[in-house]
Design an enzyme around this catalytic site. Structure first.
Site, PDB file in Angstrom:
ATOM      1  N   HIS A   1       0.842  -1.198   0.000  1.00 52.10           N
ATOM      2  CA  HIS A   1       0.000   0.000   0.000  1.00 52.10           C
ATOM      3  C   HIS A   1       0.879   1.251   0.000  1.00 52.10           C
ATOM      4  O   HIS A   1       0.689   2.155  -0.813  1.00 52.10           O
ATOM      5  CB  HIS A   1      -0.928   0.001   1.214  1.00 52.10           C
ATOM      6  CG  HIS A   1      -1.542   1.338   1.518  1.00 52.10           C
ATOM      7  ND1 HIS A   1      -2.546   1.871   0.748  1.00 52.10           N
ATOM      8  CD2 HIS A   1      -1.273   2.255   2.481  1.00 52.10           C
ATOM      9  CE1 HIS A   1      -2.872   3.056   1.239  1.00 52.10           C
ATOM     10  NE2 HIS A   1      -2.107   3.325   2.288  1.00 52.10           N
TER      11      HIS A   1
ATOM     12  N   ASP B   1       6.657  20.870 -26.974  1.00 53.37           N
ATOM     13  CA  ASP B   1       6.660  19.521 -26.407  1.00 53.37           C
ATOM     14  C   ASP B   1       7.714  19.508 -25.316  1.00 53.37           C
ATOM     15  O   ASP B   1       8.283  20.544 -24.981  1.00 53.37           O
ATOM     16  CB  ASP B   1       6.982  18.459 -27.471  1.00 53.37           C
ATOM     17  CG  ASP B   1       6.412  17.087 -27.089  1.00 53.37           C
ATOM     18  OD1 ASP B   1       6.720  16.619 -25.971  1.00 53.37           O
ATOM     19  OD2 ASP B   1       5.663  16.502 -27.888  1.00 53.37           O
TER      20      ASP B   1
ATOM     21  N   TRP C   1       7.116   0.026   3.839  1.00 58.28           N
ATOM     22  CA  TRP C   1       7.611   0.735   2.660  1.00 58.28           C
ATOM     23  C   TRP C   1       8.991   1.318   2.916  1.00 58.28           C
ATOM     24  O   TRP C   1       9.703   1.702   2.008  1.00 58.28           O
ATOM     25  CB  TRP C   1       6.636   1.838   2.213  1.00 58.28           C
ATOM     26  CG  TRP C   1       6.775   3.150   2.912  1.00 58.28           C
ATOM     27  CD1 TRP C   1       6.223   3.481   4.106  1.00 58.28           C
ATOM     28  CD2 TRP C   1       7.517   4.297   2.474  1.00 58.28           C
ATOM     29  NE1 TRP C   1       6.581   4.770   4.440  1.00 58.28           N
ATOM     30  CE2 TRP C   1       7.377   5.300   3.455  1.00 58.28           C
ATOM     31  CE3 TRP C   1       8.287   4.586   1.348  1.00 58.28           C
ATOM     32  CZ2 TRP C   1       7.975   6.546   3.356  1.00 58.28           C
ATOM     33  CZ3 TRP C   1       8.888   5.841   1.258  1.00 58.28           C
ATOM     34  CH2 TRP C   1       8.724   6.799   2.258  1.00 58.28           C
TER      35      TRP C   1
ATOM     36  N   SER D   1      13.102   5.571 -14.170  1.00 60.94           N
ATOM     37  CA  SER D   1      12.004   6.322 -14.770  1.00 60.94           C
ATOM     38  C   SER D   1      11.914   7.728 -14.195  1.00 60.94           C
ATOM     39  O   SER D   1      11.801   8.715 -14.923  1.00 60.94           O
ATOM     40  CB  SER D   1      10.704   5.550 -14.553  1.00 60.94           C
ATOM     41  OG  SER D   1       9.603   6.401 -14.667  1.00 60.94           O
ATOM     42  N   SER D   2      11.999   7.825 -12.859  1.00 61.25           N
ATOM     43  CA  SER D   2      11.893   9.148 -12.227  1.00 61.25           C
ATOM     44  C   SER D   2      13.046  10.044 -12.616  1.00 61.25           C
ATOM     45  O   SER D   2      12.874  11.244 -12.839  1.00 61.25           O
ATOM     46  CB  SER D   2      11.915   9.031 -10.705  1.00 61.25           C
ATOM     47  OG  SER D   2      10.787   8.394 -10.269  1.00 61.25           O
TER      48      SER D   2
ATOM     49  N   HIS E   1      13.424  11.738   3.069  1.00 58.41           N
ATOM     50  CA  HIS E   1      12.818  13.002   3.452  1.00 58.41           C
ATOM     51  C   HIS E   1      12.598  13.942   2.273  1.00 58.41           C
ATOM     52  O   HIS E   1      11.497  14.443   2.083  1.00 58.41           O
ATOM     53  CB  HIS E   1      13.500  13.690   4.625  1.00 58.41           C
ATOM     54  CG  HIS E   1      12.524  14.639   5.204  1.00 58.41           C
ATOM     55  ND1 HIS E   1      11.544  14.249   6.066  1.00 58.41           N
ATOM     56  CD2 HIS E   1      12.255  15.922   4.892  1.00 58.41           C
ATOM     57  CE1 HIS E   1      10.740  15.265   6.303  1.00 58.41           C
ATOM     58  NE2 HIS E   1      11.152  16.299   5.598  1.00 58.41           N
TER      59      HIS E   1
ATOM     60  N   GLU F   1      12.079  13.035  -0.577  1.00 54.54           N
ATOM     61  CA  GLU F   1      10.979  12.399  -1.300  1.00 54.54           C
ATOM     62  C   GLU F   1       9.625  12.945  -0.852  1.00 54.54           C
ATOM     63  O   GLU F   1       8.721  13.161  -1.652  1.00 54.54           O
ATOM     64  CB  GLU F   1      11.054  10.875  -1.082  1.00 54.54           C
ATOM     65  CG  GLU F   1       9.837  10.081  -1.540  1.00 54.54           C
ATOM     66  CD  GLU F   1       9.705  10.011  -3.046  1.00 54.54           C
ATOM     67  OE1 GLU F   1      10.715  10.226  -3.753  1.00 54.54           O
ATOM     68  OE2 GLU F   1       8.583   9.728  -3.530  1.00 54.54           O
TER      69      GLU F   1
ATOM     70  N   TYR G   1       8.952  15.873   0.142  1.00 56.12           N
ATOM     71  CA  TYR G   1       8.714  17.178  -0.469  1.00 56.12           C
ATOM     72  C   TYR G   1       8.508  17.054  -1.961  1.00 56.12           C
ATOM     73  O   TYR G   1       7.778  17.847  -2.560  1.00 56.12           O
ATOM     74  CB  TYR G   1       9.861  18.136  -0.127  1.00 56.12           C
ATOM     75  CG  TYR G   1       9.947  18.386   1.363  1.00 56.12           C
ATOM     76  CD1 TYR G   1       8.787  18.419   2.124  1.00 56.12           C
ATOM     77  CD2 TYR G   1      11.147  18.562   2.006  1.00 56.12           C
ATOM     78  CE1 TYR G   1       8.829  18.616   3.482  1.00 56.12           C
ATOM     79  CE2 TYR G   1      11.197  18.770   3.375  1.00 56.12           C
ATOM     80  CZ  TYR G   1      10.042  18.794   4.112  1.00 56.12           C
ATOM     81  OH  TYR G   1      10.085  18.987   5.459  1.00 56.12           O
TER      82      TYR G   1
ATOM     83  N   SER H   1      -1.550  27.126  -5.758  1.00 54.85           N
ATOM     84  CA  SER H   1      -1.360  28.546  -6.051  1.00 54.85           C
ATOM     85  C   SER H   1      -2.178  28.951  -7.265  1.00 54.85           C
ATOM     86  O   SER H   1      -2.830  30.001  -7.275  1.00 54.85           O
ATOM     87  CB  SER H   1       0.118  28.841  -6.292  1.00 54.85           C
ATOM     88  OG  SER H   1       0.866  28.518  -5.150  1.00 54.85           O
TER      89      SER H   1
ATOM     90  N   HIS I   1      15.474  13.216  11.721  1.00 54.27           N
ATOM     91  CA  HIS I   1      14.307  13.291  12.605  1.00 54.27           C
ATOM     92  C   HIS I   1      13.444  12.045  12.486  1.00 54.27           C
ATOM     93  O   HIS I   1      12.552  11.837  13.288  1.00 54.27           O
ATOM     94  CB  HIS I   1      13.493  14.585  12.387  1.00 54.27           C
ATOM     95  CG  HIS I   1      12.758  14.666  11.091  1.00 54.27           C
ATOM     96  ND1 HIS I   1      12.552  15.839  10.429  1.00 54.27           N
ATOM     97  CD2 HIS I   1      12.166  13.732  10.330  1.00 54.27           C
ATOM     98  CE1 HIS I   1      11.867  15.620   9.331  1.00 54.27           C
ATOM     99  NE2 HIS I   1      11.622  14.350   9.249  1.00 54.27           N
ATOM    100  N   HIS I   2      13.735  11.212  11.501  1.00 54.42           N
ATOM    101  CA  HIS I   2      13.049   9.915  11.432  1.00 54.42           C
ATOM    102  C   HIS I   2      13.744   8.889  12.325  1.00 54.42           C
ATOM    103  O   HIS I   2      13.314   7.752  12.400  1.00 54.42           O
ATOM    104  CB  HIS I   2      13.041   9.394   9.999  1.00 54.42           C
ATOM    105  CG  HIS I   2      12.303  10.287   9.049  1.00 54.42           C
ATOM    106  ND1 HIS I   2      10.953  10.187   8.842  1.00 54.42           N
ATOM    107  CD2 HIS I   2      12.722  11.305   8.271  1.00 54.42           C
ATOM    108  CE1 HIS I   2      10.575  11.105   7.973  1.00 54.42           C
ATOM    109  NE2 HIS I   2      11.623  11.801   7.609  1.00 54.42           N
TER     110      HIS I   2
ATOM    111  N   THR J   1       7.028  26.734   5.241  1.00 49.68           N
ATOM    112  CA  THR J   1       5.710  26.152   5.004  1.00 49.68           C
ATOM    113  C   THR J   1       4.628  27.103   5.493  1.00 49.68           C
ATOM    114  O   THR J   1       3.606  27.304   4.828  1.00 49.68           O
ATOM    115  CB  THR J   1       5.578  24.795   5.721  1.00 49.68           C
ATOM    116  OG1 THR J   1       6.837  24.137   5.646  1.00 49.68           O
ATOM    117  CG2 THR J   1       4.532  23.937   5.090  1.00 49.68           C
TER     118      THR J   1
ATOM    119  N   LYS K   1       3.981  29.860   3.104  1.00 43.26           N
ATOM    120  CA  LYS K   1       3.107  29.491   1.993  1.00 43.26           C
ATOM    121  C   LYS K   1       1.640  29.595   2.406  1.00 43.26           C
ATOM    122  O   LYS K   1       0.816  30.188   1.697  1.00 43.26           O
ATOM    123  CB  LYS K   1       3.431  28.077   1.518  1.00 43.26           C
ATOM    124  CG  LYS K   1       4.767  28.004   0.824  1.00 43.26           C
ATOM    125  CD  LYS K   1       4.875  26.772  -0.031  1.00 43.26           C
ATOM    126  CE  LYS K   1       5.841  26.977  -1.169  1.00 43.26           C
ATOM    127  NZ  LYS K   1       5.279  27.534  -2.363  1.00 43.26           N
TER     128      LYS K   1
ATOM    129  N   ARG L   1       2.236   1.522  15.092  1.00 40.23           N
ATOM    130  CA  ARG L   1       1.788   1.340  13.719  1.00 40.23           C
ATOM    131  C   ARG L   1       2.172  -0.060  13.249  1.00 40.23           C
ATOM    132  O   ARG L   1       2.935  -0.752  13.901  1.00 40.23           O
ATOM    133  CB  ARG L   1       2.417   2.406  12.820  1.00 40.23           C
ATOM    134  CG  ARG L   1       3.923   2.291  12.713  1.00 40.23           C
ATOM    135  CD  ARG L   1       4.545   3.512  12.082  1.00 40.23           C
ATOM    136  NE  ARG L   1       4.366   3.517  10.638  1.00 40.23           N
ATOM    137  CZ  ARG L   1       5.151   4.182   9.790  1.00 40.23           C
ATOM    138  NH1 ARG L   1       6.166   4.886  10.246  1.00 40.23           N
ATOM    139  NH2 ARG L   1       4.929   4.148   8.505  1.00 40.23           N
TER     140      ARG L   1
END
Ligand SMILES: [Cu+2]
Lengths: 409, 534
Positions: B78, B107, B143, B171-172, B255, B257, B259, B270, B304-305, B330, B333, B452
């Site tokens: 998931h 293009d 994950w 790909s990315s 991390h 990722e 963002y 926006s 921080h993880h 943040t 924004k 979790r």
């Protein structure tokens, strides 16, 4: 002091943002509505306050941060809802035409920074305390295993495993669930109250995490590392937690139970443990003495099986299942397994030393000779393995003395 | 630039080949954008179904539907599929469709590469999902696939997982390279950096983030492969390696990722907010700087993880401070969006509803983020449902809601049809309410001590879990409305004919071409009038 600082800052923001007085009244009402929150903040809605100085302070800092967020939320959501309600098209047919304002931008950069600094100060001080493991009077080494905990009281020479005791019937819904469903163990970690206890947390296989919310301690047990933390428990009681780091199939089934007792009671507990240990050692020495005089007395197969079956279910059942079918291919079936129906030496070897790099642990360190012999006998006899062994001419029964010999090799 | 224009002309006819071949051989940015979006939609329902399996199992204590082994596979897949199979392809799809249209380019810069970047993905996900049908467990280590659970103790299917991560990474990298180069080189003449729409800024910064961290992820899974099969011990303590090293590498990728998953969404918001409040974005420059600052901070917060891994005090303090700092850009924004609304002339079409929903939910997620950043409290929150609540608040709002907003906003441009507004609003309200029903109680669960990733739980957690499960089912089934809305606009081609600019408050080059956008647009570069750009 920190509180006062934050509050004055907030008042400042409020004044800045809302010039109209009826808005200030509205906010006053909202804040008063929010204030009774601590009253409802019972255990199921919130972090427990806990029973250690650290857990109390964590709770306080958690609540301060929460209230700061609430206050910011009132401002932000107030401004948001005001804007979308007041300036909906029917009330505001044409939009204004401004799109920049340097001082406003500076204000909403600087004010958050100040709030953050105010929060960082108490957090830093508390973090320093958490890291101060000095001057402890008791050291307990905690080792995570795939799906149980081992506790070693380093100076007292006490060591034991702590397994989940919730019966499978309850988990599968065949029996009513008990009060401490999934949070109950055979051997609790017993500790004295009002003593600084150093915890040395590590792991035997994958990463586990020793967590008891009411103690304010969560610490990863990582293979190859020994992480330090500490507790000082104010009140006697039983405190329950769980493994916090995903550690495989039965991650949800390795609870932590800590029983805090007054020092005197703890001393008795230690003494009792040590007496049992001494008695065992004495009995062993005596048996050895006798063994030297006459050949060891053999246990009957019935006696071995009587011990072996329940011990198998308690120790091995989680992985290999009570019916011996396992959960292949993660946990192989023992029914018809080439090891359980092959030469007995290999079977003893696997049980003593495990299979490194797999969940199959070295049970030689965990079980005594008699238990191991009984379990192996049971495994070699049950689920039709007995007949296969008999046909092939492999031994079924294993005597404790064979285990003792194998250990020496 | 002229070279690129020629090459797209070479393959481009106004009538693309018919049938399957069109989609396999296409180098047209709009086709490829559509392909990405379709893949993402399929994966959304796959990963969503897995979420419902999880929520069913957690409906009450004891075994409900699946055993713990399968439960772990569901949580793992998931998460992986939602991140890599839904959000990232959807964002790439939007970039393909909209970047050339918004900057006035004919293009993407590398049309053939573009084709390849997409067509790698179906193979990657086939590999990953095929593990469910093999003997032995599919990836079941979360994950975050921490070693040694995923290396020494990982199931055999881990190798499929590694290969599929490699493919997604390639790909990315290719897609982000393409996007970055397009933005750099193919803007219409006269479009200066500070005239680009915020969505373009968001994707530009995201592109750099992807280029920086996807190779790190690739390195990480390669080290796993080596540990598993070639007798190295990067992460194996018994061989002198270090399991914590894995977490450093993973979160150095992980991390940024996060963002990556939300910065393009900020750009969509926006655009949508200024369109439906009929007012120019407040603080455009501040928005751009905030995006860049968030991206830079992204590289300085990964530990921080890992606050409970036994990190030393100094490291904890450093990462606590940097993490708290993220709240500043943040916050800027959020404040700027609200200031844009202030004194506007606001209407509430579906894209706007999702944008406002995003604003509220994302702020709540930001609050729990601030709480999590306080390292001492993190000792209690870490690996509990509080974290699950937090990242669903930021990701469901920051990614999913922004995607919905963007899709409703640009759908008329893509299909030439207006979507059904009533159904759109119904979709929004059901999604927003059920989202809160699902994830808000998880805050309480986490605070009360529920870890979790557990398939079964103690009795005191029952009530909130039941609320969450009910919410999840409403959430899941509400998405069928979305499916129908898309079906109606794209396949049935029903709905009002959309004009070139269906939103009266909209600005930007994409609205200067007809709806539906012709197969080829901006063959001759448009003239950029500064106010039009953003
Ligand atoms: Cu564990």
């Amino acid at each position: 002091m920190i509180y006062a600082l934050i509050l004055t800052q907030l008042a400042f923001i409020l004044r800045l943002t809302f010039m109209q007085s009826w808005w200030r009244n509205a906010i006053a009402v909202l804040v008063t509505l929010l204030l009774p929150l601590p009253a409802v903040a019972a255990s199921i809605w919130n972090m427990p306050k806990g029973v250690t100085p650290i857990s109390h302070q964590i709770y306080d800092i958690h609540m301060i941060t929460f209230y700061v967020c609430c206050a910011i939320g009132v401002v932000v959501f107030g401004a948001l809802f005001y804007s979308i309600i007041r300036y909906r098209r029917s009330k505001s047919p044409t939009a204004a035409n401004f799109h920049e304002h340097l001082w406003v931008e500076i204000a909403w950069t600087v004010i958050p920074v100040l709030i953050l600094i105010a929060l960082a100060i108490p957090a830093t001080l508390l973090l320093k305390q958490i890291h101060n493991t000095q001057a402890s009077s008791l050291q307990i080494k905690i080792t995570g295993y795939q799906w149980k905990w081992k506790y070693e009281y380093l100076d007292e020479g006490i060591s034991f495993f702590s397994n989940l005791t919730t019966p499978k019937d309850q988990i599968e819904g065949a029996a009513a669930k008990g009060e401490h469903y999934l949070l109950e163990v055979d051997n609790e970690m017993v500790v004295p109250t009002k003593q600084k206890i150093k915890l040395l947390v590590t792991s035997n296989d994958v990463i586990h995490d020793w967590w008891v919310p009411e103690l304010g301690v969560k610490q990863d047990g990582i293979p190859g590392y020994i992480n330090e933390n500490w507790v000082y428990i104010d009140e006697p009681g039983t405190y329950r937690g769980q493994c916090g780091e995903l550690c495989g199939v039965y991650h949800g089934f390795m609870p932590v139970v800590v029983k805090a007792v007054p020092q005197a009671e703890f001393n008795q507990w230690v003494a009792a443990h040590q007496t049992v240990k001494q008695q065992k050692a004495a009995a062993k020495a005596k048996a050895k003495q006798e063994a030297a005089d006459k050949p060891p007395e053999k246990m009957t197969k019935a006696a071995l099986l009587a011990i072996g079956k329940p011990k198998y279910q308690a120790t091995c059942g989680m992985c290999h299942q009570a019916n011996g079918q396992g959960l292949p291919p993660t946990f192989p079936a023992l029914k018809g397994s080439p090891v359980a129906t092959g030469p007995v030496g290999k079977n003893i070897d696997i049980l003593l030393h495990g299979v490194s790099g797999t969940a199959m642990q070295a049970f030689g360190e965990q079980l005594d000779d008699e238990t191991l012999a009984s379990i192996i006998t049971y495994v070699r006899d049950a689920w039709g393995n007995g007949e296969v062994n008999q046909k092939a001419g492999h031994a079924i029964e294993v005597q404790p003395s064979e285990i003792a010999n194998a250990r020496k090799e | 630039m002229s070279e690129v224009a020629v090459s797209t002309h070479g393959v481009g006819h106004n009538n693309p080949p018919k049938g399957l071949l069109r989609w396999i051989t296409t180098t047209n940015h709009k086709d490829i954008g559509t392909l990405y979006l379709v893949l993402s939609l399929i994966m959304f329902f796959v990963a969503g179904t897995m979420a419902l399996v999880i929520r069913t199992e957690l409906f009450e204590p004891g075994k409900v539907l699946v055993d713990p082994e399968f439960f772990n596979q569901m949580t793992t897949l998931h998460g992986l599929i939602m991140v890599f199979g839904v959000i990232m392809p959807a964002l790439a799809g939007l970039a393909n469709w909209m970047v050339p249209l918004m900057i006035g380019a004919p293009d993407m810069a590398f049309p053939r590469l573009n084709n390849w970047s997409f067509w790698i993905l179906p193979f990657a996900f086939t590999l990953l999902i095929s593990t469910l049908f093999m003997t032995g467990p599919a990836p079941d280590f979360g994950w975050t696939f921490y070693a040694p659970l995923s290396t020494t103790y990982g199931p055999k299917s881990t190798d499929y997982f590694i290969l599929s991560i490699h493919l997604m990474g390639i790909s990315s990298i290719l897609a982000s390279l393409n996007i970055v180069v397009t933005i750099f080189n193919m803007r219409a003449p006269g479009m200066k950096w500070f005239e680009m729409p915020i969505f373009i800024w968001g994707w530009l910064v995201t592109g750099f983030l992807l280029l920086a961290v996807m190779p790190v992820l690739a390195g990480c899974v390669t080290m796993m492969l080596m540990d598993r099969h070639f007798h190295t011990s990067f992460f194996n303590a018994a061989g002198g390696g270090d399991p914590v090293l894995f977490q450093h590498i993973f979160w150095f990728f992980g991390h940024p990722e996060v963002y990556i998953l939300i910065l393009p969404g900020f750009g969509i918001i926006s655009a949508v907010i200024q369109t439906f409040s009929r007012k120019r974005l407040f603080g455009y420059h501040a928005m751009v700087y905030a995006t860049v600052v968030i991206a830079i901070l992204a590289f300085a917060v990964w530990m921080h993880h890992m606050f409970v891994t036994g990190a030393p005090l100094g490291a904890q303090l450093f990462f606590m401070y940097t993490t708290m700092l993220v709240a500043v850009p943040t916050g800027i924004k959020v404040f700027n969006w609200i200031a844009t609304l202030y004194k506007g002339s606001i209407t509430f079409e579906t894209p706007m509803l999702f944008a406002l929903g995003f604003l509220i939910l994302f702020t709540i997620g930001g609050f729990s983020g601030l709480m999590l950043s306080i390292a001492p409290s993190d000792y209690q929150y870490r690996d509990s449902y509080f974290v699950v609540a937090h990242f669903h608040y930021v990701l469901v709002s920051g990614s999913l809601f922004t995607l919905f907003a963007g899709i409703y906003y640009w759908l008329p441009k893509w299909t030439g049809r207006m979507y059904n507004e009533t159904l759109g609003q119904l979709h929004f309200w059901l999604t927003a309410i059920s989202m809160n029903l699902t994830f808000f109680p998880m805050h309480f669960l986490g605070l009360a001590g529920m870890p979790r990733r557990i398939p079964d739980y103690a009795l005191q957690f029952t009530d909130f879990n039941q609320i969450a499960s009910i919410g999840a089912f409403i959430f899941g089934f509400s998405q069928l409305i979305f499916l129908y809305i898309l079906f109606r606009a794209c396949i049935l081609r029903r709905g009002e004919q959309a004009p070139a600019k269906p939103w009266d408050g909209a600005h930007g080059l994409e609205w200067s071409v007809p709806s539906p956008a012709p197969y080829h647009t901006f063959d001759t570069p448009p003239k950029v009038v500064p106010a039009e750009a953003h």
